[in-house]
Design a protein around this motif. Structure first.
Motif, mmCIF file in Angstrom:
data_model
loop_
_atom_site.group_PDB
_atom_site.id
_atom_site.type_symbol
_atom_site.label_atom_id
_atom_site.label_comp_id
_atom_site.label_asym_id
_atom_site.label_seq_id
_atom_site.Cartn_x
_atom_site.Cartn_y
_atom_site.Cartn_z
ATOM 1 N N PRO A 1 83.433 28.729 64.782
ATOM 2 C CA PRO A 1 84.685 29.484 64.887
ATOM 3 C C PRO A 1 85.481 29.105 66.134
ATOM 4 N N SER A 2 86.782 29.323 66.086
ATOM 5 C CA SER A 2 87.672 28.960 67.193
ATOM 6 C C SER A 2 87.228 29.556 68.515
ATOM 7 N N ILE A 3 86.826 30.809 68.493
ATOM 8 C CA ILE A 3 86.419 31.480 69.736
ATOM 9 C C ILE A 3 85.258 30.739 70.372
ATOM 10 N N VAL B 1 87.498 32.770 59.158
ATOM 11 C CA VAL B 1 87.339 33.951 58.296
ATOM 12 C C VAL B 1 85.992 33.966 57.592
ATOM 13 N N GLY B 2 85.179 32.927 57.800
ATOM 14 C CA GLY B 2 83.838 32.893 57.224
ATOM 15 C C GLY B 2 83.754 32.309 55.831
ATOM 16 N N PHE C 1 96.079 20.347 57.580
ATOM 17 C CA PHE C 1 94.761 20.413 56.934
ATOM 18 C C PHE C 1 93.684 20.821 57.942
ATOM 19 N N ARG C 2 93.759 20.313 59.177
ATOM 20 C CA ARG C 2 92.794 20.724 60.217
ATOM 21 C C ARG C 2 92.921 22.212 60.507
ATOM 22 N N TRP C 3 94.162 22.685 60.630
ATOM 23 C CA TRP C 3 94.381 24.109 60.888
ATOM 24 C C TRP C 3 93.853 24.956 59.740
ATOM 25 N N LYS C 4 94.080 24.481 58.515
ATOM 26 C CA LYS C 4 93.610 25.227 57.342
ATOM 27 C C LYS C 4 92.083 25.295 57.331
ATOM 28 N N HIS D 1 98.132 31.622 58.575
ATOM 29 C CA HIS D 1 98.238 32.775 57.664
ATOM 30 C C HIS D 1 98.917 32.355 56.364
ATOM 31 N N ARG D 2 99.983 31.573 56.469
ATOM 32 C CA ARG D 2 100.673 31.108 55.256
ATOM 33 C C ARG D 2 99.762 30.218 54.407
ATOM 34 N N LEU D 3 98.973 29.382 55.056
ATOM 35 C CA LEU D 3 98.058 28.504 54.318
ATOM 36 C C LEU D 3 96.993 29.323 53.591
ATOM 37 N N ARG D 4 96.465 30.361 54.252
ATOM 38 C CA ARG D 4 95.459 31.215 53.613
ATOM 39 C C ARG D 4 96.050 32.015 52.459
ATOM 40 N N SER D 5 97.340 32.328 52.555
ATOM 41 C CA SER D 5 97.955 33.129 51.502
ATOM 42 C C SER D 5 98.445 32.290 50.323
#
Length: 103
Positions: A55-57, A48-49, A38-41, A15-19
């Motif tokens: 996607p993770s799911i 989020v598309g 970077f992988r998480w980002k 969330h912090r990376l996206r913000s």
């Protein structure tokens, strides 16, 4: 072996990376390697598309399916090995009695 982080930590950092927080700032603050961040980002952007990818799911479901396939293949191999022990050539009737005799 790679270090594992709780899902809650990963979710908060994603969330912090996206913000807009930078990878370098978060890496310095948390001690998590920049490569991991970077992988998480990248995965967060996929989720989020905003970027193409799995996607993770779906990747979690795929990993679960692959684990189940491995378990089933192992079970099948064990079953085949057990069946090979009991084929007609391996079983010898006791001496003095035939299989068809009825007492």
């Amino acid at each position: 072996m790679p270090k594992s982080y709780p899902h809650s930590v990963r979710r908060q950092i994603s969330h912090r990376l996206r913000s807009g927080d930078t990878v370098a700032d978060i890496a310095t603050e948390t001690g998590i390697s920049a490569a991991t961040l970077f992988r998480w980002k990248d995965q967060a952007l996929i989720d989020v598309g905003a970027r193409d990818g799995v996607p993770s799911i779906e990747s979690d479901e795929l990993a679960s399916a692959r684990a189940r396939i491995v378990a089933l293949e192992t079970e099948l191999a064990l079953t085949r090995d057990a069946c090979a022990l009991f084929d007609d050539q391996s079983v010898v009737p006791p001496k003095g009695r035939s299989r068809s005799s009825k007492d």
